[in-house]
Design a protein around this motif. Structure first.
Motif, PDB file in Angstrom:
ATOM      1  N   ILE A 159      11.488  20.101   3.365  1.00 47.78           N
ATOM      2  CA  ILE A 159      12.354  21.252   3.646  1.00 47.78           C
ATOM      3  C   ILE A 159      12.351  21.606   5.129  1.00 47.78           C
ATOM      4  O   ILE A 159      12.585  22.760   5.501  1.00 47.78           O
ATOM      5  CB  ILE A 159      11.956  22.478   2.794  1.00 47.78           C
ATOM      6  N   GLY A 160      12.070  20.622   5.977  1.00 49.40           N
ATOM      7  CA  GLY A 160      12.241  20.826   7.406  1.00 49.40           C
ATOM      8  C   GLY A 160      11.039  21.310   8.167  1.00 49.40           C
ATOM      9  O   GLY A 160      11.169  21.763   9.303  1.00 49.40           O
ATOM     10  N   HIS A 161       9.829  21.204   7.583  1.00 52.28           N
ATOM     11  CA  HIS A 161       8.623  21.679   8.271  1.00 52.28           C
ATOM     12  C   HIS A 161       7.511  20.629   8.244  1.00 52.28           C
ATOM     13  O   HIS A 161       6.420  20.884   7.727  1.00 52.28           O
ATOM     14  CB  HIS A 161       8.129  22.984   7.632  1.00 52.28           C
ATOM     15  N   PRO A 162       7.755  19.456   8.826  1.00 52.30           N
ATOM     16  CA  PRO A 162       6.722  18.411   8.798  1.00 52.30           C
ATOM     17  C   PRO A 162       5.509  18.737   9.654  1.00 52.30           C
ATOM     18  O   PRO A 162       4.470  18.089   9.536  1.00 52.30           O
ATOM     19  CB  PRO A 162       7.458  17.184   9.354  1.00 52.30           C
ATOM     20  N   ASP A 163       5.652  19.747  10.525  1.00 56.55           N
ATOM     21  CA  ASP A 163       4.554  20.109  11.434  1.00 56.55           C
ATOM     22  C   ASP A 163       3.539  21.049  10.803  1.00 56.55           C
ATOM     23  O   ASP A 163       2.418  21.184  11.309  1.00 56.55           O
ATOM     24  CB  ASP A 163       5.119  20.756  12.699  1.00 56.55           C
TER      25      ASP A 163
END
Length: 439
Positions: A159-163
């Protein structure tokens, strides 16, 4: 937003965005064990260290279950999102939150109520039994938050938060240092303090990885979806290669220890341990690459964007070979320098380990290909092939090599067992890939 990134963003940029945090997270996870060992060994002594080592399989049960669920869930949800079936992905997420809570309660009850039986089963002596029981009882209380942390951290990549998983692991590392110092060095809580430090440090990362999943605007969140029992077996099956990796690592370590003990005694075991410390950092990086490409592969494969799957896979092979070559050169040319970090006062072991490192290091030309292949088959939902690769490089061909090679080559045969297992697994992986392409 994440759909657009995975669908349209250039593969090299996605590779950096997803793989760098995953690699750093794996390296931090490796450092956690070393930090625990430094505090426990230097402050509490050898008996405490032995107690934690005996209790380690119980801890591995928690971490192994967490990784099977997290990797399997991420891969399954990525495929469903790529297909456009977001509701199925959401149901899967909700199902495995419930699954983890139920499984976590069972493990916690076992740890609290049956820790003595577990300690005896794991081989605790009368001297160590009390400490082992305390560690098992204490760490079991953190089962649910630790397992949910891994599930949330891996799911955030979709959902766009690999960090966030990396940031959570970094917070965990800082907490582990602080809590070990306070609980063991200052408050003198002994083995209980060590268990609390480990459990709380992993659990603290949950604070970092949770917030996107508590937003109803997220594609995947804790509020939407329903329990779907039809997802349980596919997810566990798809993540099973992670469990095979953990089991194979434990079995192969035992096999190597026994083989070195028979041929070179304690010096051989110590030499292998020193080299393994160094080599594991290279392996962590390669597993980080495999973890990082997971969302890219599963989303693209589910969306039938096969050209993007091939591009991501080729880039991963290239980077994996580069990393492996760097580790090879490090061990081959500078092995003695790094070995002396762990062993300083025994020239015999240093010489043995230095010579062994030159042979052992050959494996790094090949293990990146095998690790990435195993992950690839997991991410496209072909768990049997992933399990076959993981078990081949981690157990089957190691067992075959350790039986045959020392008879032909003596001590060198033991060092060459891992390169042999990796080489045969490369051939197997190529055959599986060709069969996949032909299908």
């Amino acid at each position: 937003m994440q759909d657009n990134i995975l669908h349209h963003e250039k593969i090299p940029k996605l590779f950096l965005t997803f793989c760098i945090p995953a690699i750093l997270s794996m390296l931090i996870a490796g450092m956690q064990t070393m930090i625990d060992g430094l505090f426990v060994g230097n402050i509490l002594g050898s008996n405490a260290m032995a107690s934690i080592n005996i209790a380690a399989p119980f801890m591995q049960l928690i971490l192994g279950l967490s990784m099977v669920v997290s990797v399997g869930t991420q891969s399954y949800m990525g495929l469903r999102i790529g297909e456009g079936n977001v509701s199925k992905a959401q149901n899967t997420f909700k199902t495995f939150i419930i699954f983890i809570v139920i499984a976590g309660i069972i493990i916690t009850i076992l740890g609290i109520g049956f820790n003595e039986q577990i300690a005896l089963f794991l081989g605790a002596s009368d001297v160590l039994k009390e400490s082992v029981c305390l560690y098992i009882k204490t760490i079991s209380m953190f089962t649910i938050p630790m397992a949910i942390m891994f599930l949330f951290g891996f799911s955030n990549r979709l959902i766009g938060h690999p960090d966030l998983y990396f940031k959570g692991m970094l917070l965990s590392l800082v907490c582990n240092l602080f809590l070990n110092y306070i609980l063991i060095a200052k408050l003198d809580l002994g083995i209980v303090g060590a268990a609390i430090a480990t459990g709380m440090s992993y659990s603290s990362a949950l604070l970092m990885v949770s917030h996107p999943l508590f937003s109803k605007k997220s594609t995947i969140n804790v509020f939407s979806g329903t329990f779907d029992q039809t997802t349980i077996l596919p997810v566990l099956y798809n993540g099973s290669s992670e469990g095979i990796c953990s089991l194979s690592a434990a079995i192969s370590a035992y096999i190597f220890n026994m083989a070195f003990m028979n041929i070179a005694g304690e010096s051989g075991v110590a030499a292998f341990t020193a080299i393994n410390y160094i080599g594991q950092f290279g392996v962590y990086v390669l597993f980080g690459i495999s973890d990082g490409i997971g969302p890219i592969i599963s989303y693209s494969y589910g969306g039938k964007l096969y050209h993007r799957v091939k591009e991501a896979l080729k880039l991963s092979y290239f980077v994996g070979l580069g990393i492996g070559s760097l580790v090879f050169m490090t061990l081959f040319f500078f092995g003695q320098t790094f070995i002396e970090w762990f062993i300083k006062e025994d020239p015999q072991i240093i010489h043995l380990a230095t010579q062994g490192a030159k042979l052992y290091s050959i494996a790094f030309f090949m293990n990146g290909f095998n690790i990435i292949n195993s992950g690839y088959f997991t991410f496209i939902g072909e768990a049997l092939k992933s399990v076959l690769i993981a078990s081949s490089r981690g157990f089957i061909f190691i067992l075959l090599g350790i039986i045959c090679l020392p008879k032909l080559l003596g001590l060198n045969g033991i060092w060459l067992t891992i390169p042999f297992a990796e080489f045969v697994t490369v051939i197997l992986g190529i055959l599986l890939l060709r069969k996949k392409v032909s299908n």
